[in-house]
Design a protein around this motif. Structure first.
Motif, PDB file in Angstrom:
ATOM      1  N   UNK A 285     -44.061 -18.382  22.790  1.00  0.00           N
ATOM      2  CA  UNK A 285     -43.728 -19.505  22.634  1.00  0.00           C
ATOM      3  C   UNK A 285     -43.553 -20.281  21.385  1.00  0.00           C
ATOM      4  N   UNK A 286     -44.169 -19.856  20.436  1.00  0.00           N
ATOM      5  CA  UNK A 286     -43.542 -20.726  18.782  1.00  0.00           C
ATOM      6  C   UNK A 286     -42.389 -20.278  18.158  1.00  0.00           C
ATOM      7  N   UNK A 287     -41.932 -19.019  18.757  1.00  0.00           N
ATOM      8  CA  UNK A 287     -41.143 -18.411  18.432  1.00  0.00           C
ATOM      9  C   UNK A 287     -39.516 -18.729  19.022  1.00  0.00           C
ATOM     10  N   UNK A 288     -39.670 -18.981  20.636  1.00  0.00           N
ATOM     11  CA  UNK A 288     -38.676 -19.264  20.679  1.00  0.00           C
ATOM     12  C   UNK A 288     -37.451 -20.068  20.518  1.00  0.00           C
ATOM     13  N   UNK A 289     -36.431 -19.178  20.705  1.00  0.00           N
ATOM     14  CA  UNK A 289     -35.507 -19.915  20.861  1.00  0.00           C
ATOM     15  C   UNK A 289     -35.176 -20.071  18.721  1.00  0.00           C
ATOM     16  N   UNK A 290     -36.010 -20.205  18.190  1.00  0.00           N
ATOM     17  CA  UNK A 290     -36.063 -20.586  17.135  1.00  0.00           C
ATOM     18  C   UNK A 290     -35.534 -19.990  15.714  1.00  0.00           C
ATOM     19  N   UNK A 291     -34.845 -18.340  16.248  1.00  0.00           N
ATOM     20  CA  UNK A 291     -33.958 -17.353  15.082  1.00  0.00           C
ATOM     21  C   UNK A 291     -34.747 -17.518  14.288  1.00  0.00           C
ATOM     22  N   UNK A 292     -36.334 -17.432  13.642  1.00  0.00           N
ATOM     23  CA  UNK A 292     -36.924 -17.736  12.641  1.00  0.00           C
ATOM     24  C   UNK A 292     -37.170 -16.395  12.426  1.00  0.00           C
TER      25      UNK A 292
ATOM     26  N   UNK B 144     -33.869 -10.641  23.627  1.00  0.00           N
ATOM     27  CA  UNK B 144     -33.502 -11.844  22.548  1.00  0.00           C
ATOM     28  C   UNK B 144     -32.509 -12.436  23.742  1.00  0.00           C
ATOM     29  N   UNK B 145     -31.903 -12.992  23.459  1.00  0.00           N
ATOM     30  CA  UNK B 145     -31.159 -14.151  24.133  1.00  0.00           C
ATOM     31  C   UNK B 145     -29.992 -14.681  23.637  1.00  0.00           C
ATOM     32  N   UNK B 146     -30.159 -15.844  22.745  1.00  0.00           N
ATOM     33  CA  UNK B 146     -29.079 -16.918  22.795  1.00  0.00           C
ATOM     34  C   UNK B 146     -28.133 -16.093  21.276  1.00  0.00           C
ATOM     35  N   UNK B 147     -28.887 -14.691  20.891  1.00  0.00           N
ATOM     36  CA  UNK B 147     -27.882 -14.222  19.439  1.00  0.00           C
ATOM     37  C   UNK B 147     -27.129 -13.481  19.957  1.00  0.00           C
ATOM     38  N   UNK B 148     -27.330 -13.193  21.826  1.00  0.00           N
ATOM     39  CA  UNK B 148     -25.938 -12.570  22.445  1.00  0.00           C
ATOM     40  C   UNK B 148     -25.332 -12.732  22.786  1.00  0.00           C
ATOM     41  N   UNK B 149     -25.811 -14.119  23.720  1.00  0.00           N
ATOM     42  CA  UNK B 149     -25.095 -14.910  24.706  1.00  0.00           C
ATOM     43  C   UNK B 149     -23.984 -15.979  24.008  1.00  0.00           C
ATOM     44  N   UNK B 150     -23.728 -16.620  22.568  1.00  0.00           N
ATOM     45  CA  UNK B 150     -23.264 -16.997  21.887  1.00  0.00           C
ATOM     46  C   UNK B 150     -22.438 -15.964  20.873  1.00  0.00           C
ATOM     47  N   UNK B 151     -22.938 -14.750  20.605  1.00  0.00           N
ATOM     48  CA  UNK B 151     -21.922 -13.762  19.858  1.00  0.00           C
ATOM     49  C   UNK B 151     -22.307 -13.743  18.178  1.00  0.00           C
ATOM     50  N   UNK B 152     -23.531 -14.342  18.288  1.00  0.00           N
ATOM     51  CA  UNK B 152     -24.370 -14.336  16.741  1.00  0.00           C
ATOM     52  C   UNK B 152     -24.558 -12.416  16.109  1.00  0.00           C
ATOM     53  N   UNK B 153     -24.907 -12.094  17.530  1.00  0.00           N
ATOM     54  CA  UNK B 153     -25.096 -10.474  17.019  1.00  0.00           C
ATOM     55  C   UNK B 153     -24.181  -9.997  18.437  1.00  0.00           C
ATOM     56  N   UNK B 154     -23.829  -8.620  17.904  1.00  0.00           N
ATOM     57  CA  UNK B 154     -23.506  -7.675  18.840  1.00  0.00           C
ATOM     58  C   UNK B 154     -24.000  -5.957  18.504  1.00  0.00           C
ATOM     59  N   UNK B 155     -24.429  -6.071  20.359  1.00  0.00           N
ATOM     60  CA  UNK B 155     -25.248  -5.127  20.681  1.00  0.00           C
ATOM     61  C   UNK B 155     -24.846  -3.689  19.351  1.00  0.00           C
ATOM     62  N   UNK B 156     -23.562  -3.495  19.999  1.00  0.00           N
ATOM     63  CA  UNK B 156     -23.338  -1.817  18.983  1.00  0.00           C
ATOM     64  C   UNK B 156     -22.986  -1.949  17.872  1.00  0.00           C
TER      65      UNK B 156
ATOM     66  N   UNK C 169     -35.827 -14.054  17.669  1.00  0.00           N
ATOM     67  CA  UNK C 169     -34.822 -12.984  16.824  1.00  0.00           C
ATOM     68  C   UNK C 169     -33.578 -14.276  16.160  1.00  0.00           C
ATOM     69  N   UNK C 170     -33.188 -13.860  15.013  1.00  0.00           N
ATOM     70  CA  UNK C 170     -32.204 -14.967  14.923  1.00  0.00           C
ATOM     71  C   UNK C 170     -31.011 -14.041  13.606  1.00  0.00           C
ATOM     72  N   UNK C 171     -31.161 -12.385  13.019  1.00  0.00           N
ATOM     73  CA  UNK C 171     -30.710 -12.205  12.657  1.00  0.00           C
ATOM     74  C   UNK C 171     -30.922 -10.416  12.705  1.00  0.00           C
ATOM     75  N   UNK C 172     -29.844  -9.953  12.284  1.00  0.00           N
ATOM     76  CA  UNK C 172     -30.650  -7.955  12.602  1.00  0.00           C
ATOM     77  C   UNK C 172     -31.846  -7.320  11.787  1.00  0.00           C
ATOM     78  N   UNK C 173     -31.903  -8.140  10.731  1.00  0.00           N
ATOM     79  CA  UNK C 173     -32.990  -7.569  10.109  1.00  0.00           C
ATOM     80  C   UNK C 173     -34.811  -7.561  10.723  1.00  0.00           C
ATOM     81  N   UNK C 174     -34.381  -9.286  12.070  1.00  0.00           N
ATOM     82  CA  UNK C 174     -35.757  -9.270  12.184  1.00  0.00           C
ATOM     83  C   UNK C 174     -36.060  -8.400  13.443  1.00  0.00           C
TER      84      UNK C 174
END
Length: 250
Positions: A173-180, A224-236, A204-209
């Motif tokens: 819960x401490x990490x949820x949605x923070x992208x840290x 992960x959710x938002x990084x995929x939903x908003x196109x910040x990280x592509x799964x492929x 999750x906020x970047x591929x390195x995570x």
């Protein structure tokens, strides 16, 4: 060695996908059916659907929406929210879910895990654990993170495994949605305490995570959710990057 899984999560409220930070401040993230189709095409290994207000509103998960999403998928599909009986699980499996996720109901009645595992098989039963660090101790929270229990996180995951859970979905819960970044500390501890697969969630906020959580913990899945939903990280692209770091993905 189990290959690592990349798992998008659809948090559903009032029939639409939402995402917040630390379980609060929800915003619309799109149509769940369209997102599910998109993630399958992009190479997601599994999909998780969580009706995040079902327990709080004392109602059942939207079986109709589950059926619609399932009809578009061929990858494993886990459904959670408001599940508290054998009948609830049977309804969702008949609607097309492959696995079900229980959280608050399992904490209230740990025997439910055993009952469901006996009826449907452990491989079908995911116990979701929402954990938060409070005064130096990791505590399990229920009701969408709104209520702290008296259960210590490490004690609870061991109890859940012993009762017949086939997998733990661990959300920091401490990490949820923070992208840290994923909470490596609690993920590492949980994954080393039990013998069943652990899915890391929250931060999750970047591929390195994703690289970090797979290289530095024994988690077999990363959600992960938002990084995929908003196109910040592509799964492929994420999977290609992980493979380039010698991380075995599906």
């Amino acid at each position: 060695m189990l290959k690592k899984r990349i798992i998008p999560c659809l948090d559903i409220k009032d029939g639409t996908t939402v995402k917040g930070v630390n379980f609060e401040g929800l915003r619309n993230a799109g149509d769940p059916v369209e997102l599910a189709k998109k993630y399958e095409l992009e190479g997601a290994d599994e999909l998780v659907f969580l009706d995040i207000t079902a327990t709080l509103e004392e109602r059942k998960t939207f079986a109709g929406l589950v059926r619609t999403i399932a009809s578009e998928l061929s990858i494993p599909f886990t459904v959670g929210g408001g599940i508290s009986s054998v009948e609830d699980v049977r309804l969702l499996l008949e609607a097309g879910a492959d696995k079900i996720s229980i959280n608050s109901s399992a904490v209230r009645d740990p025997d439910l895990i055993s009952v469901l595992a006996k009826e449907f098989g452990s491989q079908c039963i995911v116990v979701a654990v929402d954990t938060r660090l409070v005064n130096g101790t990791d505590w399990v929270h229920i009701k969408g993170g709104r209520e702290r229990t008296r259960l210590r996180t490490l004690d609870w995951v061991q109890q859940a495994e012993a009762a017949g859970a086939g997998e733990i979905l661990l959300t920091s819960m401490d990490g949820d949605g923070t992208k840290n970044g994923f909470d490596l500390r609690i993920t590492r501890q949980v994954a080393e305490h039990i013998g069943i697969p652990v899915i890391a969630s929250g931060g999750a906020g970047k591929t390195e995570d994703f690289q970090q959580v797979f290289l530095e913990t024994k988690a077999t899945g990363a959600l992960a959710a938002s990084v995929f939903h908003f196109g910040e990280i592509g799964i492929r692209e994420l999977k290609k990057e992980l493979q380039s770091k010698n991380i075995a993905v599906r």
